[in-house]
Design a protein around this motif. Structure first.
Motif, PDB file in Angstrom:
ATOM      1  N   ASN A  80      35.965  62.420 -21.682  1.00  0.00           N
ATOM      2  CA  ASN A  80      34.800  62.768 -22.484  1.00  0.00           C
ATOM      3  C   ASN A  80      33.730  61.693 -22.309  1.00  0.00           C
ATOM      4  O   ASN A  80      34.021  60.498 -22.390  1.00  0.00           O
ATOM      5  CB  ASN A  80      35.179  62.882 -23.967  1.00  0.00           C
ATOM      6  N   ASP A  81      32.502  62.112 -22.068  1.00  0.00           N
ATOM      7  CA  ASP A  81      31.417  61.154 -21.871  1.00  0.00           C
ATOM      8  C   ASP A  81      31.113  60.409 -23.169  1.00  0.00           C
ATOM      9  O   ASP A  81      31.259  60.948 -24.270  1.00  0.00           O
ATOM     10  CB  ASP A  81      30.149  61.870 -21.394  1.00  0.00           C
ATOM     11  N   SER A  82      30.691  59.163 -23.017  1.00  0.00           N
ATOM     12  CA  SER A  82      30.289  58.377 -24.183  1.00  0.00           C
ATOM     13  C   SER A  82      28.866  58.757 -24.586  1.00  0.00           C
ATOM     14  O   SER A  82      28.132  59.390 -23.825  1.00  0.00           O
ATOM     15  CB  SER A  82      30.358  56.886 -23.863  1.00  0.00           C
ATOM     16  N   GLN A  83      28.470  58.331 -25.764  1.00  0.00           N
ATOM     17  CA  GLN A  83      27.111  58.609 -26.217  1.00  0.00           C
ATOM     18  C   GLN A  83      26.084  57.872 -25.361  1.00  0.00           C
ATOM     19  O   GLN A  83      25.013  58.393 -25.072  1.00  0.00           O
ATOM     20  CB  GLN A  83      26.957  58.217 -27.687  1.00  0.00           C
ATOM     21  N   GLU A  84      26.433  56.633 -24.953  1.00  0.00           N
ATOM     22  CA  GLU A  84      25.488  55.850 -24.157  1.00  0.00           C
ATOM     23  C   GLU A  84      25.293  56.432 -22.759  1.00  0.00           C
ATOM     24  O   GLU A  84      24.189  56.486 -22.231  1.00  0.00           O
ATOM     25  CB  GLU A  84      25.954  54.397 -24.038  1.00  0.00           C
ATOM     26  N   GLN A  85      26.417  56.854 -22.139  1.00  0.00           N
ATOM     27  CA  GLN A  85      26.406  57.413 -20.785  1.00  0.00           C
ATOM     28  C   GLN A  85      25.683  56.512 -19.783  1.00  0.00           C
ATOM     29  O   GLN A  85      24.929  56.965 -18.935  1.00  0.00           O
ATOM     30  CB  GLN A  85      25.774  58.811 -20.785  1.00  0.00           C
ATOM     31  N   GLU A 116      31.775  49.111 -26.926  1.00  0.00           N
ATOM     32  CA  GLU A 116      32.171  50.423 -27.433  1.00  0.00           C
ATOM     33  C   GLU A 116      32.268  51.460 -26.312  1.00  0.00           C
ATOM     34  O   GLU A 116      33.166  52.315 -26.332  1.00  0.00           O
ATOM     35  CB  GLU A 116      31.171  50.900 -28.495  1.00  0.00           C
ATOM     36  N   GLU A 117      31.379  51.348 -25.317  1.00  0.00           N
ATOM     37  CA  GLU A 117      31.438  52.312 -24.222  1.00  0.00           C
ATOM     38  C   GLU A 117      32.672  52.084 -23.350  1.00  0.00           C
ATOM     39  O   GLU A 117      33.337  53.041 -22.941  1.00  0.00           O
ATOM     40  CB  GLU A 117      30.174  52.238 -23.361  1.00  0.00           C
ATOM     41  N   HIS A 120      35.583  53.280 -25.292  1.00  0.00           N
ATOM     42  CA  HIS A 120      35.565  54.745 -25.379  1.00  0.00           C
ATOM     43  C   HIS A 120      36.367  55.361 -24.234  1.00  0.00           C
ATOM     44  O   HIS A 120      37.148  56.307 -24.440  1.00  0.00           O
ATOM     45  CB  HIS A 120      34.123  55.249 -25.339  1.00  0.00           C
ATOM     46  N   TYR A 121      36.183  54.837 -23.032  1.00  0.00           N
ATOM     47  CA  TYR A 121      36.903  55.378 -21.876  1.00  0.00           C
ATOM     48  C   TYR A 121      38.326  54.827 -21.801  1.00  0.00           C
ATOM     49  O   TYR A 121      39.262  55.577 -21.492  1.00  0.00           O
ATOM     50  CB  TYR A 121      36.138  55.066 -20.597  1.00  0.00           C
ATOM     51  N   GLN A 124      40.948  56.573 -23.910  1.00  0.00           N
ATOM     52  CA  GLN A 124      41.287  57.959 -23.587  1.00  0.00           C
ATOM     53  C   GLN A 124      42.490  58.082 -22.659  1.00  0.00           C
ATOM     54  O   GLN A 124      42.984  59.198 -22.435  1.00  0.00           O
ATOM     55  CB  GLN A 124      40.078  58.656 -22.952  1.00  0.00           C
TER      56      GLN A 124
END
Length: 347
Positions: A80-85, A116-117, A120-121, A124
């Motif tokens: 799932n992609d992070s908000q920052e991308q 956080e990014e 995030h990955y 997962q």
């Protein structure tokens, strides 16, 4: 598996010769490539390898690819992609020691990445995990000659990630991964991050192959038991201990937050160089002296103080027994002082 290669190729469209040479020389099971510069219309094939691509859309440059030997089973992991991308990310899993090894390839296109990014990955995928790629993170923890003032935001982010998570940095400190094509300066920005059970992986830089980044070769020994399955008692000779102390002082540690990571990194790098024969007396001495050198406090007022030791050290039953003995001796000593104090007070 024998090895995995991580490489920022800066376009693979014109590097068929270089890739064929890399395969001939290293016989990699997996090649993880950053900056493929491929578009949907471009064809990219390697004999005897399956290709999983993630091309950058609507922009030039970038792009990721996993090249996997067609004799190796694998699964593509949809993240799932992070908000920052900001990061370009791709992931797969391959068999390793009767389980899945989860591999994430990351490319940072010169942006400031947040902890956080990365988390995030990383969160997962399951253990054991391997995170690799061109992160463009500068920090003196892995670039020993770097002025701390020149650490960039991504370098500080990665440092904070390592300080607050259990992953380690197997990349040897100071290992050259890139040559600046203008100034000729070297840097360490193609990094390998992994689970503690993968600390036996050997990380080396390959030959220059028409890119400013060197291929990073991760040598894997499937027959070598992971650290958690084969606990080791470490033993230092007198000469080895002197060398170890010198390495500590070379680091010129200023930030105490770095101590657990530095200790973990030094142990990971140097433990193979020393005699690992069991010597219980030496073990106690070395353990206490190491904590003293690194200014790590071992609390003796609670058995649960084992948790105060940084995660680079794996405790066996003997080590726990040693700490229990230290605790009991300290308690007896404190009890004696308390009795003497009470007697003096009563008098």
């Amino acid at each position: 598996m024998n090895n995995i290669i991580s490489w920022n190729a800066r376009s693979i469209i014109n590097k068929e010769t270089e890739i064929n040479y890399l395969i001939y020389k290293e016989n990699p099971d997996i090649i993880a490539i950053c900056e493929t510069w491929l578009k949907d219309k471009d064809k990219f094939m390697i004999p005897n390898y399956d290709i999983i691509r993630k091309d950058r859309a609507n922009q030039i440059g970038g792009g990721l690819a996993f090249c996997i030997k067609n004799s190796i089973q694998y699964k593509d992991i949809k993240l799932n992609d992070s908000q920052e991308q900001k990061l370009e990310v791709q992931a797969i899993k391959v068999p390793f020691n009767n389980k899945w090894l989860n591999v994430i390839l990351m490319y940072n296109p010169c942006k400031n990445i947040t902890k956080e990014e990365i988390e995030h990955y990383s969160n997962q995928i399951d253990e054991p995990k391997l995170i690799m790629g061109d992160l463009k993170a500068h920090h003196p923890l892995w670039e020993l000659n770097l002025n701390p003032k020149l650490s960039n935001k991504t370098g500080k982010t990665l440092f904070d990630f390592l300080a607050s998570n259990v992953e380690i940095l197997p990349t040897p400190p100071g290992q050259t991964t890139r040559f600046d094509p203008v100034t000729g300066k070297t840097s360490t920005i193609d990094l390998i991050i992994g689970s503690q059970t993968l600390s036996h992986f050997e990380i080396i830089s390959g030959q220059h192959l028409n890119s400013d980044h060197l291929p990073i070769i991760i040598k894997i020994d499937d027959n070598q038991s992971p650290l958690k399955n084969k606990e080791k008692e470490w033993h230092y000779t007198k000469e080895g201990w002197t060398k170890y102390q010198k390495e500590l002082f070379k680091l010129k540690i200023e930030d105490t937050k770095a101590l657990p990571i530095i200790a973990r990194q030094i142990i990971t790098q140097t433990i193979k160089e020393y005699n690992q024969r069991t010597d219980k007396r030496s073990l106690v001495y070395r353990m206490m002296e190491t904590c003293k050198e690194l200014k790590i406090l071992i609390k003796t007022n609670s058995i649960s103080s084992i948790a105060q030791i940084p995660p680079w050290y794996v405790f066996t039953k003997i080590h726990k027994l040693i700490l229990c003995i230290i605790f009991l001796k300290t308690r007896r000593k404190n009890n004696k002082k308390s009795i003497l104090h009470d007697r003096e007070h009563n008098v």
